[in-house]
Scaffold this motif. Sequence first.
Motif, PDB file in Angstrom:
ATOM      1  N   ILE A  28      -7.958   3.300  -1.040  1.00  0.00           N
ATOM      2  CA  ILE A  28      -7.671   1.858  -0.994  1.00  0.00           C
ATOM      3  C   ILE A  28      -7.800   1.340   0.435  1.00  0.00           C
ATOM      4  O   ILE A  28      -7.315   1.969   1.383  1.00  0.00           O
ATOM      5  N   LYS A  40      -4.192  -2.465  -8.896  1.00  0.00           N
ATOM      6  CA  LYS A  40      -5.581  -2.750  -9.263  1.00  0.00           C
ATOM      7  C   LYS A  40      -6.355  -1.453  -9.480  1.00  0.00           C
ATOM      8  O   LYS A  40      -7.360  -1.428 -10.179  1.00  0.00           O
ATOM      9  N   GLN A  61       3.096  -7.362  -2.322  1.00  0.00           N
ATOM     10  CA  GLN A  61       1.666  -7.520  -2.059  1.00  0.00           C
ATOM     11  C   GLN A  61       0.950  -6.170  -2.115  1.00  0.00           C
ATOM     12  O   GLN A  61      -0.150  -6.056  -2.649  1.00  0.00           O
ATOM     13  N   LEU A 115      -1.904  -4.571  -4.920  1.00  0.00           N
ATOM     14  CA  LEU A 115      -3.143  -3.926  -4.497  1.00  0.00           C
ATOM     15  C   LEU A 115      -3.294  -2.555  -5.149  1.00  0.00           C
ATOM     16  O   LEU A 115      -4.365  -2.222  -5.676  1.00  0.00           O
TER      17      LEU A 115
END
Length: 345
Positions: free
Chosen positions: A304, A265, A258, A262
């Motif tokens: 992020i 991206k 996961q 992220l």
Amino acid sequence: MQIDFKNLNMNQLPSETEFEKKTKVFLEEWFSDKKTVPVQTSGSTGTPKIFEIEKDKMIASAEMTCNFLGLKKGDTALLCLPVEYISGKMMIVRSVVKNLTLIITNPSTRPLQNVDNEIDFCAMTPLQVENSLEQLHWIKNIIIGGAAVSESLKNKIFNTLGSKGSQRIFETYGMSETLSHIALKQIYPVSEMFFTAFENVEISTDERGCLKIYAPHLNEEILQTNDLVEIKNNNQFRFLGRTDNVINSGGAKIFPEQLEALVKKEVPNEAVFLGIDDESLGQKLILILEGHKSQEIIDKIEKISFEKSFHRPKEIIFIEKIPRTPNGKVNRIELKKYIAEQYNN
């Protein structure tokens, strides 16, 4: 090498390259009286092993994929995956079952570099797609397997093909035991969140929330995976991560897949989160990035918005090349060994 399965003549098949020889050996096994063929697992999550698979189950799997994609007699397919593994073997079986014309090219990270005409169907790894963006327009139907497709790669596909391309590209879900994949998720031109399981495939979860698969036409047993999923309805699910890869840091369970989605991206690099032994935390969360050290990339990662504070890596390490298995999967076992050695030195 090109094989027209509408008019197959085994005696006329060339076998000049090593890959052509392996392909011919598999075809001889396939058309022999034996009811099974040997298949090797990738070894991405454990020791590679070889097991026998029944031919009639491989045929059932091939028909599911071909029917879903609408492939028909005389269509062309491209084989660019190793035939030792189920992914390469199933490309051949699909071609046999539907009487396709199979074009064979030596497996490489740039399998489409010599393609200059339209092909109906191809199966590739994410790395192969990444290195073939400018040639993707030649392939009508692409299935991507062997590893998760990153958000970065999805964006590159859209940027290359545009938002209204005529091609269809799918991410696959499956394993050797399910004879390649049992579910597909379209990522182009429509971007779906959930995998859709094929007909006659039943899905459920165990007490951990890990996927259970019952597909008797492929495997008599209920297959228990270590993949944490979210089930939307009877035949759709979203992959969250593998329990094998769970990182336990300070008592918190972290699913690296996961976090990797992220990060990808925001940065183009291959990214892998690992847990390294730590006296106070149990495991310290670190991020491995493939490529040369870049302050610009580090700055992007620092910006992020991670859902939890403990999702932010304690350390970012750049290495020249992340180890992969022969069929393109990130080899987390070898990577963890390599990083542990660096820490101990």
